[in-house]
Motif scaffolding. Structure first.
Motif, PDB file in Angstrom:
ATOM      1  N   CYS A 123       1.179  -1.061   0.001  1.00  0.00           N
ATOM      2  CA  CYS A 123       0.115  -0.092   0.258  1.00  0.00           C
ATOM      3  C   CYS A 123       0.933   1.497  -0.244  1.00  0.00           C
ATOM      4  N   LEU A 124       1.641   0.999   0.888  1.00  0.00           N
ATOM      5  CA  LEU A 124       2.847   2.283   0.685  1.00  0.00           C
ATOM      6  C   LEU A 124       3.449   2.186  -0.777  1.00  0.00           C
ATOM      7  N   ALA A 125       3.935   1.819  -0.840  1.00  0.00           N
ATOM      8  CA  ALA A 125       4.747   1.744  -2.615  1.00  0.00           C
ATOM      9  C   ALA A 125       4.071   1.925  -3.708  1.00  0.00           C
ATOM     10  N   ALA A 126       2.372   1.762  -3.815  1.00  0.00           N
ATOM     11  CA  ALA A 126       1.799   1.855  -4.429  1.00  0.00           C
ATOM     12  C   ALA A 126       1.062   3.586  -4.009  1.00  0.00           C
ATOM     13  N   VAL A 127       1.266   3.933  -2.733  1.00  0.00           N
ATOM     14  CA  VAL A 127       0.454   5.901  -2.333  1.00  0.00           C
ATOM     15  C   VAL A 127       1.860   6.777  -2.781  1.00  0.00           C
ATOM     16  N   HIS A 128       3.425   6.402  -3.129  1.00  0.00           N
ATOM     17  CA  HIS A 128       4.559   6.843  -3.007  1.00  0.00           C
ATOM     18  C   HIS A 128       4.712   7.022  -4.548  1.00  0.00           C
ATOM     19  N   ALA A 129       3.857   5.886  -5.402  1.00  0.00           N
ATOM     20  CA  ALA A 129       4.051   5.534  -7.047  1.00  0.00           C
ATOM     21  C   ALA A 129       3.133   6.921  -7.277  1.00  0.00           C
ATOM     22  N   ALA A 130       1.973   7.099  -6.508  1.00  0.00           N
ATOM     23  CA  ALA A 130       0.443   7.854  -7.039  1.00  0.00           C
ATOM     24  C   ALA A 130       0.895   9.025  -6.906  1.00  0.00           C
ATOM     25  N   LEU A 131       1.883   9.360  -6.107  1.00  0.00           N
ATOM     26  CA  LEU A 131       1.818  11.157  -6.017  1.00  0.00           C
ATOM     27  C   LEU A 131       3.159  11.376  -6.356  1.00  0.00           C
ATOM     28  N   ALA A 132       2.686  12.606  -6.562  1.00  0.00           N
ATOM     29  CA  ALA A 132       3.812  13.327  -7.220  1.00  0.00           C
ATOM     30  C   ALA A 132       4.528  14.014  -6.521  1.00  0.00           C
ATOM     31  N   ASP A 133       5.903  14.648  -6.895  1.00  0.00           N
ATOM     32  CA  ASP A 133       7.200  15.153  -5.918  1.00  0.00           C
ATOM     33  C   ASP A 133       6.649  15.619  -5.016  1.00  0.00           C
ATOM     34  N   GLY A 134       7.285  16.131  -4.043  1.00  0.00           N
ATOM     35  CA  GLY A 134       6.964  16.150  -2.861  1.00  0.00           C
ATOM     36  C   GLY A 134       4.968  16.349  -2.196  1.00  0.00           C
TER      37      GLY A 134
END
Length: 247
Positions: A123-134
Motif C-alpha cells: 500500500c505504501l509503495a502504491a501511494v508513493h508511486a501515485a504521488l507527485a514529487d513532494g
C-alpha cells in the motif's frame, strides 16, 4: 456476519454508523497539514473513501478530489454524494492512477485494512508511486502495543428504519501482525431487535514498525491525534496522525 458482510449488507447504514465523526474538522486539518508540509496543488485521492464524505469536503474546498474503495455499494453512494468526482473500484494495496496526486488521504484508521505487513508495505509503495514529487500522504493509525482490549466506542442514532446502536472496539492478542476491529450493531423497530456482529482482520503495527515501513518512501511527521490542534505526537498516546512527504 462473516468477513466484510457489514459493508455489503449494511452499506445503506454506513453514514449512520459514522454519524458522530466530524468529517469537516478532519478534512480541514489535513488541508492545513498540506499547507505546512506538502506542496501546492489540488489533486486529491481518498483511499478507502467509503460513501465519500471526506471527498465532499475536499471538493467544497476547491480540490479536484477523487476516491478509491473495494466496495461497489459504497462507491455508488459516494457518486451520488459527489457527482463531480471520479471513483475507482480498486484495492488500496494494489492500485494505479493515470496522473499523480498532490495529496492522498486515508481516514478513519483505514490504513489497517491492508490486513498484513506485506500488504501494508505494498500500500505504501502504491501511494508513493501515485504521488507527485513532494506530495503529501496523510492517515491515522493505532499502535498495537497501546491498544486496550477492554475499551470500546458506542453511539446511538435514529433512522427511518429504526433506532440503531453502534459499538466498535480494537482487539490485539498481544503478539503478531494481526489485530481486529470488532463491530456490534443493533436495530430496534416496532418492538423487535436485529443484531449484527462483525469482525474485520486488520494489520497490527507499532509506531516504530510503521516508521520503518514509511522511511524508504517518505519524510514523516508524527502528530497528536487532534484535528483541532497540530501538535507533535507525545510519544505516549496510542493514536496518531501521520503526515508523510514523498521523497
Amino acid at each position: 456476519m462473516p468477513g466484510n458482510a457489514l459493508y455489503t449488507d449494511l452499506s445503506g447504514y454506513y453514514d449512520l454508523m459514522c454519524a458522530d465523526i466530524d468529517y469537516s474538522a478532519q478534512s480541514h486539518c489535513v488541508r492545513r497539514l498540506q499547507q505546512l508540509f506538502g506542496k501546492a496543488g489540488t489533486r486529491h485521492l481518498d483511499l478507502a473513501c467509503g460513501t465519500g464524505p471526506h471527498v465532499r469536503h475536499f471538493l467544497d474546498a476547491g480540490f479536484l478530489s477523487n476516491g478509491l474503495d473495494i466496495n461497489q455499494p459504497m462507491l455508488d453512494k459516494a457518486a451520488l454524494r459527489c457527482p463531480e468526482a471520479q471513483f475507482s473500484l480498486q484495492d488500496m494495496c494494489d492500485f494505479s492512477v493515470d496522473q499523480p496526486f498532490d495529496l492522498i488521504t486515508c481516514f478513519l484508521y483505514s490504513i489497517h485494512y491492508s490486513g498484513g505487513i506485506e500488504r501494508l508495505r505494498a500500500c505504501l509503495a502504491a501511494v508513493h508511486a501515485a504521488l507527485a514529487d513532494g506530495g503529501l500522504f496523510c492517515f491515522n493509525a493505532v499502535d498495537k502495543n497501546r491498544i486496550d482490549n477492554a475499551s470500546c466506542v458506542s453511539h446511538r442514532a435514529r433512522h427511518a428504519d429504526g433506532d440503531f446502536s453502534f459499538t466498535s472496539a480494537w482487539h490485539y492478542p498481544g503478539s503478531g501482525e494481526q489485530q481486529s476491529l470488532k463491530l456490534f450493531i443493533e436495530r430496534s423497530t416496532d418492538g423487535q431487535s436485529q443484531v449484527w456482529h462483525d469482525e474485520h482482520p486488520m494489520v497490527a503495527v507499532s509506531f516504530d514498525e510503521l516508521g520503518e515501513l514509511l522511511r524508504p518512501y517518505f519524510h514523516v511527521q508524527v502528530l497528536e491525534h487532534d484535528y483541532e490542534k497540530i501538535l507533535p505526537w507525545d510519544q505516549a498516546s496510542g493514536n496518531a496522525l501521520f503526515a508523510c512527504v514523498k521523497i
